[in-house]
Design a protein around this motif. Structure first.
Motif, short mmCIF file in Angstrom:
data_model
loop_
_atom_site.label_atom_id
_atom_site.label_comp_id
_atom_site.label_asym_id
_atom_site.label_seq_id
_atom_site.Cartn_x
_atom_site.Cartn_y
_atom_site.Cartn_z
N GLU A 63 0.83 -1.19 0.00
CA GLU A 63 0.00 0.00 0.00
C GLU A 63 0.87 1.25 0.00
OE1 GLU A 63 -3.93 1.88 2.21
OE2 GLU A 63 -2.80 0.27 3.18
N GLY A 64 0.57 2.18 -0.90
CA GLY A 64 1.33 3.41 -0.95
C GLY A 64 1.09 4.16 -2.23
N PHE A 65 1.86 5.24 -2.40
CA PHE A 65 1.70 6.15 -3.53
C PHE A 65 2.87 6.10 -4.51
CE2 PHE A 65 -0.43 7.85 0.19
CZ PHE A 65 -1.71 8.12 -0.28
N GLY A 66 3.95 5.42 -4.14
CA GLY A 66 5.15 5.41 -4.96
C GLY A 66 5.05 4.46 -6.13
N ASN A 67 6.09 4.46 -6.96
CA ASN A 67 6.14 3.55 -8.09
C ASN A 67 6.17 2.11 -7.59
OD1 ASN A 67 6.27 5.78 -9.76
ND2 ASN A 67 8.51 5.71 -9.93
N GLY A 68 5.29 1.27 -8.15
CA GLY A 68 5.22 -0.11 -7.72
C GLY A 68 4.40 -0.34 -6.47
N GLU A 69 3.85 0.73 -5.92
CA GLU A 69 2.94 0.63 -4.79
C GLU A 69 1.51 0.89 -5.29
OE1 GLU A 69 6.07 2.19 -1.37
OE2 GLU A 69 4.55 3.57 -2.15
N VAL A 97 3.05 -6.23 -17.71
CA VAL A 97 1.84 -6.37 -16.92
C VAL A 97 1.27 -4.98 -16.63
CG1 VAL A 97 0.82 -7.34 -14.82
CG2 VAL A 97 2.81 -8.45 -15.86
N TYR A 98 0.05 -4.73 -17.10
CA TYR A 98 -0.62 -3.45 -16.91
C TYR A 98 -1.63 -3.58 -15.77
CZ TYR A 98 1.48 -1.81 -21.24
OH TYR A 98 2.38 -1.44 -22.20
N VAL A 99 -1.50 -2.70 -14.76
CA VAL A 99 -2.28 -2.83 -13.53
C VAL A 99 -3.05 -1.54 -13.25
CG1 VAL A 99 -2.24 -3.42 -11.09
CG2 VAL A 99 -0.50 -4.38 -12.62
N PRO A 100 -4.37 -1.56 -13.25
CA PRO A 100 -5.14 -0.40 -12.79
C PRO A 100 -4.92 -0.19 -11.29
CG PRO A 100 -6.52 -1.92 -14.05
CD PRO A 100 -5.25 -2.64 -13.74
N ASP A 101 -4.56 1.02 -10.92
CA ASP A 101 -4.30 1.39 -9.53
C ASP A 101 -5.43 2.31 -9.10
OD1 ASP A 101 -3.10 1.83 -7.10
OD2 ASP A 101 -1.34 2.86 -7.91
N LEU A 102 -6.52 1.71 -8.64
CA LEU A 102 -7.83 2.37 -8.57
C LEU A 102 -7.79 3.71 -7.84
CD1 LEU A 102 -10.90 2.18 -9.12
CD2 LEU A 102 -11.11 0.94 -6.97
N TYR A 103 -7.35 3.71 -6.58
CA TYR A 103 -7.45 4.93 -5.78
C TYR A 103 -6.20 5.80 -5.85
CZ TYR A 103 -11.87 3.15 -4.13
OH TYR A 103 -13.17 2.70 -4.08
N LYS A 125 8.25 -9.83 -13.87
CA LYS A 125 8.52 -10.12 -12.46
C LYS A 125 8.30 -8.91 -11.56
CE LYS A 125 11.67 -13.99 -13.27
NZ LYS A 125 13.00 -14.57 -12.99
N GLY A 126 7.71 -7.86 -12.09
CA GLY A 126 7.27 -6.77 -11.24
C GLY A 126 8.17 -5.55 -11.15
N SER A 127 9.19 -5.45 -12.00
CA SER A 127 10.00 -4.23 -12.02
C SER A 127 9.21 -3.10 -12.67
CB SER A 127 11.31 -4.47 -12.76
OG SER A 127 12.11 -5.43 -12.09
N PHE A 128 9.17 -1.95 -12.02
CA PHE A 128 8.39 -0.82 -12.51
C PHE A 128 8.94 -0.30 -13.83
CE2 PHE A 128 7.86 3.80 -12.80
CZ PHE A 128 6.48 3.90 -12.74
N LEU A 129 8.02 -0.04 -14.79
CA LEU A 129 8.40 0.49 -16.10
C LEU A 129 7.82 1.87 -16.36
CD1 LEU A 129 7.92 -2.71 -18.29
CD2 LEU A 129 10.10 -1.65 -17.66
N GLY A 130 6.60 2.12 -15.93
CA GLY A 130 5.98 3.40 -16.21
C GLY A 130 4.59 3.50 -15.64
N LYS A 131 3.97 4.68 -15.81
CA LYS A 131 2.63 4.93 -15.28
C LYS A 131 2.02 6.11 -16.01
CE LYS A 131 4.50 7.95 -11.68
NZ LYS A 131 4.74 8.13 -10.24
N TRP A 132 0.69 6.22 -15.93
CA TRP A 132 0.01 7.42 -16.38
C TRP A 132 -1.30 7.59 -15.62
CZ3 TRP A 132 0.20 3.06 -19.59
CH2 TRP A 132 -1.02 2.53 -20.03
N ARG A 133 -1.75 8.84 -15.59
CA ARG A 133 -2.96 9.16 -14.84
C ARG A 133 -4.19 8.63 -15.55
NH1 ARG A 133 -4.87 12.36 -10.84
NH2 ARG A 133 -6.98 13.20 -11.08
#
Length: 316
Positions: free
Chosen positions: A82-88, A103-109, A119-127
């Motif tokens: 739980e958290g706000f950082g990359n991979g959280e 692996v594309y994951v919706p981060d709801l909240y 294997k879960g290494s962070f690659l990117g994100k968008w709003r």
């Protein structure tokens, strides 16, 4: 004339028997998971997706993590907290896997989509506002269910390409859609939860058709929660309150169903997502309130000479 009619009757009966047996059926094969926070345990499982190499990814929503497994449920790894950082995460949900294994994951909240290596290494994100589910199209674009009634689609790195939908009950409108799936031909299927229906569109969002209404009969729904489409166009839908999986032709003709309410093998309690293997021989279902994944195998038809003999005997 009598012999001719008898022969025609036998032929018709054999054809009917073959038709009845041609589809086969989905049968329970296995399960894994229980309530908890350990490896292979779940707190509120809301997403399941299959990688091209056969790895099964699961969104363990209230544990704020992703776990991954073999096809039969052996634990392989996990990431997230739980958290706000990359991979959280703050409640990851209906995830999907691209052809390259990302692996594309919706981060709801956290109001975003994150994507990772296998294997879960962070690659990117968008709003992305309140995204509940994503699906990777055959061309690599990412389709997402956002807010309370819209579909957005993006490039693989998150550049917005287009959007459609609004809250309502008309064609192309939605009430709390919960999942999206893209067919091999690019058509987009949406589980329109609040309207008790499936709608489908072109890749750019032009309305093509719909089916469904509230009920328990074939082609009716009680909260369609998850949708998946396989290579031949068959559409699979899991119902959260109907506690079953139904499957259809690409335009909504009913083909079959399995499942019922309960805690036993092959039974469901508030299932929210499903995924079908590329070879169409297994279906994985998030059995959410039972804190487990169940999987089913396709049992092919079995028409034996003895079966035909029994039909022939009716016309002797």
């Amino acid at each position: 004339m009598k012999k001719l009619m008898s022969g025609l009757a036998v032929a018709a009966a054999l054809t009917a028997l073959a038709a009845m047996c041609a589809w086969g059926e989905w049968v329970y094969e296995g399960k894994w998971g229980r309530s908890g926070s350990g490896n292979g345990e779940f707190t509120w499982v809301t997403g399941v997706a299959l990688a091209p190499n056969g790895i099964v990814y699961v969104a363990d929503t209230k544990a704020h993590r992703v776990q991954y497994f073999t096809l039969t449920g052996s634990f392989l790894g996990k990431w997230g907290k739980e958290g706000f950082g990359n991979g959280e995460f703050r409640q990851p949900c209906g995830l999907d896997v691209a052809a390259n294994g990302y692996v594309y994951v919706p981060d709801l909240y956290n109001l975003r989509i994150q994507y990772f290596t296998p294997k879960g290494s962070f690659l990117g994100k968008w709003r992305c506002n309140y995204v509940r589910a994503v699906d990777v199209a055959p061309n690599g674009n990412i389709y997402a269910v956002v807010d309370a009634g819209m579909i957005h689609y993006y490039t693989p790195s998150g550049s917005l390409l287009g959007e459609w939908g609004r809250h309502g009950s008309g064609n192309g409108e939605f009430i709390y859609p919960n999942d999206v799936a893209v067919a091999a031909n690019g058509n987009v299927y949406v589980a329109d939860w609040g309207n008790e229906r499936i709608q489908y569109f072109t890749a750019e969002g032009s309305f093509l058709g719909k089916w469904g209404s509230f009920g328990t009969g074939p082609g009716q729904f009680n909260k369609p929660a998850g949708v998946d489409v396989v290579s031949d166009g068959t559409v699979f839908v899991v119902e959260a309150l109907g506690c079953r999986v139904q499957y259809f032709t690409p335009t909504g003709s009913f083909l079959g169903e399995f499942g019922s309410y309960g805690r036993g093998n092959g039974e469901f309690n508030f299932p929210l997502s499903l995924a079908v293997t590329p070879n169409q021989k297994r279906i994985y279902v998030c059995d959410t309130s039972n804190s487990r994944i169940q999987y089913f195998r396709w049992s092919p038809p079995a028409v034996s000479p003895a079966s035909f003999g029994r039909v022939k005997a009716l016309f002797r």
